[in-house]
Design a protein around this motif. Sequence first.
Motif, PDB file in Angstrom:
ATOM      1  N   PRO A  39     -16.685  -0.543 -37.322  1.00  0.00           N
ATOM      2  CA  PRO A  39     -15.562  -0.735 -39.094  1.00  0.00           C
ATOM      3  C   PRO A  39     -15.837  -2.511 -39.106  1.00  0.00           C
ATOM      4  N   ASP A  40     -16.223  -3.483 -38.504  1.00  0.00           N
ATOM      5  CA  ASP A  40     -16.663  -4.412 -38.956  1.00  0.00           C
ATOM      6  C   ASP A  40     -17.539  -4.944 -39.677  1.00  0.00           C
ATOM      7  N   PHE A  41     -18.473  -4.019 -39.033  1.00  0.00           N
ATOM      8  CA  PHE A  41     -19.971  -3.539 -39.768  1.00  0.00           C
ATOM      9  C   PHE A  41     -19.290  -4.388 -42.034  1.00  0.00           C
ATOM     10  N   THR A  60     -13.679   0.864 -44.255  1.00  0.00           N
ATOM     11  CA  THR A  60     -13.723   0.697 -43.075  1.00  0.00           C
ATOM     12  C   THR A  60     -13.129   0.750 -41.988  1.00  0.00           C
ATOM     13  N   HIS A  61     -11.858   0.257 -42.419  1.00  0.00           N
ATOM     14  CA  HIS A  61     -11.015   0.424 -41.217  1.00  0.00           C
ATOM     15  C   HIS A  61     -10.434   1.441 -41.711  1.00  0.00           C
ATOM     16  N   SER A  62     -10.066   2.639 -41.969  1.00  0.00           N
ATOM     17  CA  SER A  62      -9.397   3.803 -42.223  1.00  0.00           C
ATOM     18  C   SER A  62     -10.444   4.868 -41.111  1.00  0.00           C
ATOM     19  N   ALA A  98      -6.346  -1.384 -33.092  1.00  0.00           N
ATOM     20  CA  ALA A  98      -6.151  -2.784 -32.683  1.00  0.00           C
ATOM     21  C   ALA A  98      -6.068  -3.407 -33.441  1.00  0.00           C
ATOM     22  N   ASP A  99      -7.208  -3.038 -34.789  1.00  0.00           N
ATOM     23  CA  ASP A  99      -7.231  -4.159 -35.746  1.00  0.00           C
ATOM     24  C   ASP A  99      -5.278  -4.678 -36.198  1.00  0.00           C
ATOM     25  N   SER A 100      -5.156  -3.177 -36.295  1.00  0.00           N
ATOM     26  CA  SER A 100      -3.311  -3.736 -37.111  1.00  0.00           C
ATOM     27  C   SER A 100      -2.724  -4.097 -36.031  1.00  0.00           C
TER      28      SER A 100
END
Length: 179
Positions: A39-41, A60-62, A98-100
């Motif tokens: 997702p961090d691409f 990408t974070h979905s 984890a980002d959330s």
Amino acid sequence: MPSPIGHTLLAFSVTGFQNKSSLSMAGWYLLILIAGVAPDFDFLPGILIGDPNRFHHGPTHSILAGVVFTAFMYIIIKPLNLRAALLIFLVYLTHVLADSLSADSGAPYGVPLFWPFSPDYLISPIPVFRNFIHGGEGGGFNHFLGDVFSIHNLWAIAIEILVLGPILWISHRVRQRKV
Ligand SMILES: [Zn+2]
């Protein structure tokens, strides 16, 4: 967001260390590693235009991006079975969740989990992880690098290892018992 190290610890907590595919062991581990940070691409297009944060924490974070990523991997990597593909999807989704659960110092705060069906960004009111800082939008490449290699981030990584190391160990032990 957690650091790439935190995301990697989480990824292996989800999959365990056994090879669940017919890929080589190295190939399977590499795939887990890539899915854990994929997702961090979204930093890459920003890096190319000199503003690394420009597109970060976008689509990408979905969940949908996780489905697309997994489908793509399933199609291009022939020995990937359905069970392994499901694990890869879970690894991707774990990154987003984890980002959330992390402190976030730059807007938009959190992740657009249900993009494109909902524009809302989700973030936990109580952060589990310290924010791994990486500059801000418009801050340029030097600000990005200065933050990434900061003492703040060293502490963030130390806390991640303290929190996620035991989780990885427990998940490993539980799996060993099942075998
Ligand atoms: Zn992320």
